[in-house]
Motif scaffolding. Structure first.
Motif, PDB file in Angstrom:
ATOM      1  N   LEU A  77       0.833  -1.194   0.000  1.00 51.04           N
ATOM      2  CA  LEU A  77       0.000   0.000   0.000  1.00 51.04           C
ATOM      3  C   LEU A  77       0.868   1.244   0.000  1.00 51.04           C
ATOM      4  O   LEU A  77       2.035   1.202   0.369  1.00 51.04           O
ATOM      5  CB  LEU A  77      -0.888   0.026   1.249  1.00 51.04           C
ATOM      6  N   GLY A  78       0.291   2.364  -0.408  1.00 53.17           N
ATOM      7  CA  GLY A  78       0.932   3.636  -0.152  1.00 53.17           C
ATOM      8  C   GLY A  78       0.917   3.899   1.340  1.00 53.17           C
ATOM      9  O   GLY A  78      -0.001   3.465   2.050  1.00 53.17           O
ATOM     10  N   VAL A  79       1.912   4.604   1.845  1.00 58.00           N
ATOM     11  CA  VAL A  79       1.997   4.789   3.298  1.00 58.00           C
ATOM     12  C   VAL A  79       0.800   5.585   3.811  1.00 58.00           C
ATOM     13  O   VAL A  79       0.312   5.352   4.921  1.00 58.00           O
ATOM     14  CB  VAL A  79       3.336   5.469   3.673  1.00 58.00           C
ATOM     15  N   GLY A  80       0.281   6.520   2.999  1.00 61.35           N
ATOM     16  CA  GLY A  80      -0.908   7.266   3.416  1.00 61.35           C
ATOM     17  C   GLY A  80      -2.117   6.362   3.557  1.00 61.35           C
ATOM     18  O   GLY A  80      -2.869   6.462   4.529  1.00 61.35           O
ATOM     19  N   ALA A  81      -2.297   5.457   2.592  1.00 61.86           N
ATOM     20  CA  ALA A  81      -3.415   4.508   2.656  1.00 61.86           C
ATOM     21  C   ALA A  81      -3.256   3.570   3.849  1.00 61.86           C
ATOM     22  O   ALA A  81      -4.243   3.217   4.517  1.00 61.86           O
ATOM     23  CB  ALA A  81      -3.503   3.708   1.359  1.00 61.86           C
ATOM     24  N   ALA A  82      -2.023   3.175   4.140  1.00 61.33           N
ATOM     25  CA  ALA A  82      -1.787   2.288   5.283  1.00 61.33           C
ATOM     26  C   ALA A  82      -2.117   2.995   6.601  1.00 61.33           C
ATOM     27  O   ALA A  82      -2.723   2.400   7.497  1.00 61.33           O
ATOM     28  CB  ALA A  82      -0.337   1.812   5.287  1.00 61.33           C
ATOM     29  N   ARG A  83      -1.727   4.266   6.719  1.00 61.96           N
ATOM     30  CA  ARG A  83      -2.045   5.005   7.945  1.00 61.96           C
ATOM     31  C   ARG A  83      -3.558   5.153   8.112  1.00 61.96           C
ATOM     32  O   ARG A  83      -4.087   4.995   9.217  1.00 61.96           O
ATOM     33  CB  ARG A  83      -1.395   6.386   7.895  1.00 61.96           C
ATOM     34  N   ARG A  84      -4.247   5.467   7.026  1.00 56.75           N
ATOM     35  CA  ARG A  84      -5.707   5.607   7.109  1.00 56.75           C
ATOM     36  C   ARG A  84      -6.368   4.292   7.508  1.00 56.75           C
ATOM     37  O   ARG A  84      -7.378   4.287   8.223  1.00 56.75           O
ATOM     38  CB  ARG A  84      -6.257   6.111   5.774  1.00 56.75           C
ATOM     39  N   LEU A  85      -5.795   3.181   7.054  1.00 58.85           N
ATOM     40  CA  LEU A  85      -6.353   1.873   7.408  1.00 58.85           C
ATOM     41  C   LEU A  85      -6.236   1.631   8.913  1.00 58.85           C
ATOM     42  O   LEU A  85      -7.189   1.161   9.557  1.00 58.85           O
ATOM     43  CB  LEU A  85      -5.614   0.785   6.627  1.00 58.85           C
ATOM     44  N   VAL A  86      -5.084   1.954   9.486  1.00 58.37           N
ATOM     45  CA  VAL A  86      -4.888   1.779  10.929  1.00 58.37           C
ATOM     46  C   VAL A  86      -5.822   2.706  11.712  1.00 58.37           C
ATOM     47  O   VAL A  86      -6.439   2.304  12.706  1.00 58.37           O
ATOM     48  CB  VAL A  86      -3.420   2.044  11.310  1.00 58.37           C
ATOM     49  N   GLU A  87      -5.934   3.963  11.258  1.00 58.15           N
ATOM     50  CA  GLU A  87      -6.805   4.924  11.943  1.00 58.15           C
ATOM     51  C   GLU A  87      -8.260   4.492  11.882  1.00 58.15           C
ATOM     52  O   GLU A  87      -8.989   4.582  12.877  1.00 58.15           O
ATOM     53  CB  GLU A  87      -6.638   6.305  11.307  1.00 58.15           C
ATOM     54  N   LEU A  88      -8.700   4.013  10.712  1.00 56.57           N
ATOM     55  CA  LEU A  88     -10.092   3.602  10.582  1.00 56.57           C
ATOM     56  C   LEU A  88     -10.378   2.350  11.409  1.00 56.57           C
ATOM     57  O   LEU A  88     -11.464   2.212  11.979  1.00 56.57           O
ATOM     58  CB  LEU A  88     -10.425   3.338   9.112  1.00 56.57           C
ATOM     59  N   ALA A  89      -9.403   1.451  11.509  1.00 53.41           N
ATOM     60  CA  ALA A  89      -9.585   0.260  12.346  1.00 53.41           C
ATOM     61  C   ALA A  89      -9.801   0.660  13.801  1.00 53.41           C
ATOM     62  O   ALA A  89     -10.659   0.105  14.492  1.00 53.41           O
ATOM     63  CB  ALA A  89      -8.371  -0.662  12.213  1.00 53.41           C
ATOM     64  N   ALA A  90      -9.029   1.650  14.282  1.00 51.14           N
ATOM     65  CA  ALA A  90      -9.206   2.132  15.648  1.00 51.14           C
ATOM     66  C   ALA A  90     -10.545   2.829  15.819  1.00 51.14           C
ATOM     67  O   ALA A  90     -11.223   2.666  16.838  1.00 51.14           O
ATOM     68  CB  ALA A  90      -8.066   3.089  16.011  1.00 51.14           C
ATOM     69  N   THR A  91     -10.940   3.609  14.813  1.00 48.82           N
ATOM     70  CA  THR A  91     -12.230   4.304  14.868  1.00 48.82           C
ATOM     71  C   THR A  91     -13.373   3.305  14.938  1.00 48.82           C
ATOM     72  O   THR A  91     -14.309   3.450  15.739  1.00 48.82           O
ATOM     73  CB  THR A  91     -12.406   5.207  13.640  1.00 48.82           C
ATOM     74  N   LEU A  92     -13.324   2.288  14.089  1.00 46.96           N
ATOM     75  CA  LEU A  92     -14.395   1.292  14.071  1.00 46.96           C
ATOM     76  C   LEU A  92     -14.432   0.500  15.372  1.00 46.96           C
ATOM     77  O   LEU A  92     -15.501   0.172  15.888  1.00 46.96           O
ATOM     78  CB  LEU A  92     -14.198   0.350  12.884  1.00 46.96           C
ATOM     79  N   ASP A  93     -13.252   0.214  15.933  1.00 43.76           N
ATOM     80  CA  ASP A  93     -13.200  -0.541  17.180  1.00 43.76           C
ATOM     81  C   ASP A  93     -13.863   0.226  18.323  1.00 43.76           C
ATOM     82  O   ASP A  93     -14.492  -0.370  19.197  1.00 43.76           O
ATOM     83  CB  ASP A  93     -11.741  -0.844  17.527  1.00 43.76           C
ATOM     84  N   ALA A  94     -13.724   1.562  18.302  1.00 43.12           N
ATOM     85  CA  ALA A  94     -14.296   2.387  19.364  1.00 43.12           C
ATOM     86  C   ALA A  94     -15.727   2.824  19.066  1.00 43.12           C
ATOM     87  O   ALA A  94     -16.384   3.406  19.937  1.00 43.12           O
ATOM     88  CB  ALA A  94     -13.427   3.633  19.578  1.00 43.12           C
TER      89      ALA A  94
END
Length: 416
Positions: A77-94
């Motif tokens: 992935l592009g590093v920006g897309a990878a960061r957004r994936l991690v952020e969205l995973a945390a958002t969805l978890d909460a």
């Protein structure tokens, strides 16, 4: 889970071979809807896996500086897309259960989830849990009709529907929450293209946007009625002018132990004859005309390597890599040499392959460029560093990570 995913993958593969041309139009539309729902459900599964891996610290255990960097290498992935994936995973978890269920059911997409989660958080803060539960239902219903952008706009007045008694006070809270989101989402990304140019993208918060416009607008005006540059080209040139002005002030902080500077490498004789091309420390090649122009600017440092008197091996006399020796190291490694890392040279330290305390020399043959994270990681882990036959660094992973211990290299920095 692995078995179920394998079956799903096989089913999707069968769909790829299906003759879509033979389907009637209403079946094509129904298949498109089904494929979209499946995509959202798979996104929910993927985000759950990312969140679990992030929580376990798998990335750092395998030598990556963050989960986003590890995902970039693992999933390409592009590093920006990878960061957004991690952020969205945390958002969805909460997020509330209703939001997760909506994504798992294919009723919303991941961008709508981001909007719904943020809006519900604001409602919960302003009006309590009961109003937040109502807001989930309303927003999910709206998501069936509106995309994420329109959903965000509608969400600013969600309290008019679920808690009108506190709507006015909450409008102020929503504005403050939007300011916090703007602060959180601010970023600038520099993506290197194959020919050495950079693609600049990002999101500026309101304050930074105002500063940039105030600084760049006076420099973007046409130079005259016959200026052939497009508006985009004028903005590009204005940004370059801003960087030149900043470098000339001499007030920028040091990077990598040296003052902020542009380093151009060339040979002296071809340069004098106006024939020699040059190379920046980023690996980008410059035309002879550009090299000579940069060499005339007193605030730009021309680095002419290979001439008489240029000492690249100072043995045991000096512990730190500075001056010509550091510049030679930057030209060789291009940035952090650890596999998978894209940190630029100015973020990096020079690491003694054989430690100074163990008798290692301060020389190009005993040095490797490492960012702060990987410098610490190499000192505290079982990774081994050495120079390959071609003189470039390679890293041998610990046996627990790779039983065959096959040497790895960094492929993100261009070799010239």
């Amino acid at each position: 889970m692995l078995e179920e995913l394998a079956q799903a993958e096989a089913a999707v593969a069968d769909c790829l071979d299906a003759p879509t041309w033979a389907l009637p139009e209403h079946d094509l539309v129904a298949a498109l809807d089904a494929a979209h729902r499946l995509e959202q459900r798979l996104a929910a599964v993927k985000l759950a896996l990312v969140r679990e891996l992030d929580g376990r610290g798998t990335a750092t255990a395998q030598g990556a500086s963050s989960t986003a960097v590890w995902l970039r290498d693992r999933l390409r992935l592009g590093v920006g897309a990878a960061r957004r994936l991690v952020e969205l995973a945390a958002t969805l978890d909460a997020a509330p259960t209703g939001v997760r269920d909506a994504l798992a059911g294919g009723a919303v997409d991941v961008e709508q989830v981001r909007v719904i989660a943020g809006t519900v958080e604001t409602v919960h803060t302003a009006a309590g849990a009961e109003a937040a539960d109502k807001a989930i239902g309303v927003l999910v219903d709206w998501a069936a009709q509106f995309d994420a952008t329109l959903l965000r706009r509608l969400g600013t007045r969600i309290l008019d529907h679920v808690a009108p008694e506190v709507a006015d006070a909450a409008a102020k809270a929503a504005m403050e929450a939007e300011a916090r989101r703007a602060c959180r989402d601010r970023h600038v990304t520099l993506s290197e293209l194959r020919d050495g140019r950079l693609r600049l993208s990002g999101i500026l918060d309101g304050e930074a946007a105002g500063l940039l416009r105030a600084a760049i607008d006076p420099l973007t005006a046409p130079s005259g009625p016959d200026d052939p540059r497009s508006p985009g080209q004028r903005r590009h040139d204005a940004l370059a002018d801003l960087c030149r002005l900043a470098l000339r002030t001499g007030e920028l902080p040091e990077h990598g132990g040296e003052a902020a500077q542009v380093v151009v490498t060339t040979s002296f004789d071809p340069l004098a004859l106006r024939l020699g091309a040059g190379t920046l420390d980023t690996g980008l090649h410059l035309t002879p005309e550009t090299v000579r122009r940069l060499a005339c600017d007193a605030t730009i440092l021309p680095a002419v390597l290979g001439s008489a008197g240029q000492t690249l091996d100072v043995g045991r006399q000096r512990r730190l890599f500075t001056g010509p020796l550091r510049r030679a190291l930057v030209l060789r490694d291009r940035g952090c040499a650890f596999p998978g890392c894209d940190r630029p040279p100015r973020w990096c330290d020079a690491h003694h392959i054989r430690h100074w305390a163990d008798g290692g020399t301060t020389s190009l043959d005993n040095a490797v460029l490492l960012c702060g994270h990987h410098h610490r990681h190499v000192h505290t882990s079982d990774w081994a560093v050495r120079l390959g036959r071609d003189g470039h660094p390679e890293f041998v992973p610990p046996a627990w990570l790779d039983p065959e211990q096959i040497p790895r290299r960094n492929h993100y920095h261009l070799r010239t």
